[in-house]
Write a protein that holds these residues in place. Structure first.
Motif, PDB file in Angstrom:
ATOM      1  N   CYS A   1       0.838  -1.194   0.000  1.00 29.96           N
ATOM      2  CA  CYS A   1       0.000   0.000   0.000  1.00 29.96           C
ATOM      3  C   CYS A   1       0.878   1.251   0.000  1.00 29.96           C
ATOM      4  N   ALA A   2       0.579   2.175  -0.884  1.00 28.96           N
ATOM      5  CA  ALA A   2       1.338   3.422  -0.976  1.00 28.96           C
ATOM      6  C   ALA A   2       1.063   4.335   0.212  1.00 28.96           C
ATOM      7  N   TYR A   3      -0.024   4.078   0.939  1.00 28.88           N
ATOM      8  CA  TYR A   3      -0.397   4.946   2.051  1.00 28.88           C
ATOM      9  C   TYR A   3       0.075   4.429   3.407  1.00 28.88           C
ATOM     10  N   CYS A   4      -0.054   3.129   3.652  1.00 26.85           N
ATOM     11  CA  CYS A   4       0.310   2.603   4.977  1.00 26.85           C
ATOM     12  C   CYS A   4       1.389   1.524   4.942  1.00 26.85           C
ATOM     13  N   GLY A   5       1.713   0.992   3.770  1.00 23.01           N
ATOM     14  CA  GLY A   5       2.751  -0.020   3.654  1.00 23.01           C
ATOM     15  C   GLY A   5       2.278  -1.449   3.859  1.00 23.01           C
ATOM     16  N   ALA A   6       0.978  -1.635   4.118  1.00 18.82           N
ATOM     17  CA  ALA A   6       0.427  -2.988   4.288  1.00 18.82           C
ATOM     18  C   ALA A   6       0.314  -3.670   2.915  1.00 18.82           C
ATOM     19  N   ARG A   7      -0.071  -4.924   2.916  1.00 19.75           N
ATOM     20  CA  ARG A   7      -0.247  -5.673   1.666  1.00 19.75           C
ATOM     21  C   ARG A   7      -1.372  -5.041   0.855  1.00 19.75           C
ATOM     22  N   ALA A   8      -1.087  -4.684  -0.383  1.00 13.35           N
ATOM     23  CA  ALA A   8      -2.070  -4.037  -1.252  1.00 13.35           C
ATOM     24  C   ALA A   8      -2.799  -5.068  -2.099  1.00 13.35           C
ATOM     25  N   ASP A   9      -4.090  -4.871  -2.249  1.00 10.20           N
ATOM     26  CA  ASP A   9      -4.881  -5.752  -3.102  1.00 10.20           C
ATOM     27  C   ASP A   9      -5.819  -4.973  -4.010  1.00 10.20           C
ATOM     28  N   THR A  10      -5.778  -3.640  -3.933  1.00 11.52           N
ATOM     29  CA  THR A  10      -6.594  -2.800  -4.806  1.00 11.52           C
ATOM     30  C   THR A  10      -5.730  -1.719  -5.426  1.00 11.52           C
ATOM     31  N   VAL A  11      -6.329  -0.997  -6.360  1.00 13.30           N
ATOM     32  CA  VAL A  11      -5.658   0.109  -7.028  1.00 13.30           C
ATOM     33  C   VAL A  11      -6.453   1.374  -6.733  1.00 13.30           C
ATOM     34  N   ASP A  12      -5.754   2.470  -6.421  1.00 12.31           N
ATOM     35  CA  ASP A  12      -6.415   3.719  -6.079  1.00 12.31           C
ATOM     36  C   ASP A  12      -5.918   4.837  -6.985  1.00 12.31           C
ATOM     37  N   HIS A  13      -6.837   5.708  -7.387  1.00 13.02           N
ATOM     38  CA  HIS A  13      -6.471   6.901  -8.148  1.00 13.02           C
ATOM     39  C   HIS A  13      -6.138   7.995  -7.151  1.00 13.02           C
ATOM     40  N   VAL A  14      -4.917   8.517  -7.201  1.00  8.78           N
ATOM     41  CA  VAL A  14      -4.473   9.553  -6.271  1.00  8.78           C
ATOM     42  C   VAL A  14      -5.418  10.747  -6.374  1.00  8.78           C
ATOM     43  N   ARG A  15      -5.642  11.253  -7.564  1.00  7.56           N
ATOM     44  CA  ARG A  15      -6.683  12.253  -7.801  1.00  7.56           C
ATOM     45  C   ARG A  15      -7.872  11.479  -8.358  1.00  7.56           C
ATOM     46  N   PRO A  16      -8.959  11.389  -7.587  1.00 11.08           N
ATOM     47  CA  PRO A  16     -10.094  10.549  -8.001  1.00 11.08           C
ATOM     48  C   PRO A  16     -10.628  10.913  -9.387  1.00 11.08           C
ATOM     49  N   ARG A  17     -11.079   9.915 -10.091  1.00  9.71           N
ATOM     50  CA  ARG A  17     -11.619  10.123 -11.433  1.00  9.71           C
ATOM     51  C   ARG A  17     -12.860  11.009 -11.381  1.00  9.71           C
TER      52      ARG A  17
END
Length: 175
Positions: free
Chosen positions: A83-99
């Motif tokens: 995870c780019a935010y907390c460092g935990a295991r990531a399983d989704t994708v997030d748009h930094v600036r929401p669509r």
């Protein structure tokens, strides 16, 4: 490892081949071993160290894609499934600036995120939450596309791919 990285004569990554094919290329003098592991393959007449990176003896002209296609798997691979935010295991994708707020679906606006952080962020901007990214997301170079999705990557390949993994300490955690 179960594969070897093949470099062009100019040290550009071309593809990943099974070890057996890499050994055949070396024995046929079509390739030179650049990096080898500690294991040794034996035949009736010879023994050869298992190659992890081989370089072709002659230059091969190969048309490359100009851009790496943006896929969920590619984003997760680029960010090391963390995870780019907390460092935990990531399983989704997030748009930094929401669509929903005009963000585009491009490499520079997409990061890997755990479900918790992705849900918590929702359609808000990082500044609204007080979160920030130490390193902005970037498009991987076309040479990295050669090994994206390769199940077992040898650490010896990294210097030849032209992109280093993002250090996890550099990513900010939520405030």
């Amino acid at each position: 490892m179960s594969g070897a990285l093949v470099l062009n004569a100019t040290y550009e990554p071309l593809c990943v081949v099974p070890l057996r094919r890499a050994v055949v290329l070396v024995l046929a003098e079509k390739a030179i071993v650049v990096e080898a592991g500690t294991e040794v393959m034996h035949s009736a007449r010879t023994a050869i160290r298992v190659p992890s990176v081989v370089r072709l003896s002659r230059y091969v002209r190969v048309p490359y894609r100009r851009e790496v296609p943006l896929t969920r798997r590619g984003v997760l691979d680029r960010d090391g499934h963390l995870c780019a935010y907390c460092g935990a295991r990531a399983d989704t994708v997030d748009h930094v600036r929401p669509r929903s707020r005009g963000g585009l679906h491009v490499w520079t606006n997409v990061v890997a995120a755990c479900a918790r952080c992705n849900h918590r962020k929702g359609d808000r901007l990082l500044s609204e939450l007080g979160w920030h990214l130490e390193l902005p997301p970037a498009q991987p170079p076309p040479t990295v596309a050669v090994v994206m999705g390769w199940a077992k990557r040898d650490p010896a390949w990294q210097p030849y791919l032209g992109a280093s993994p993002v250090p996890r300490e550099a990513l900010a955690s939520p405030a």
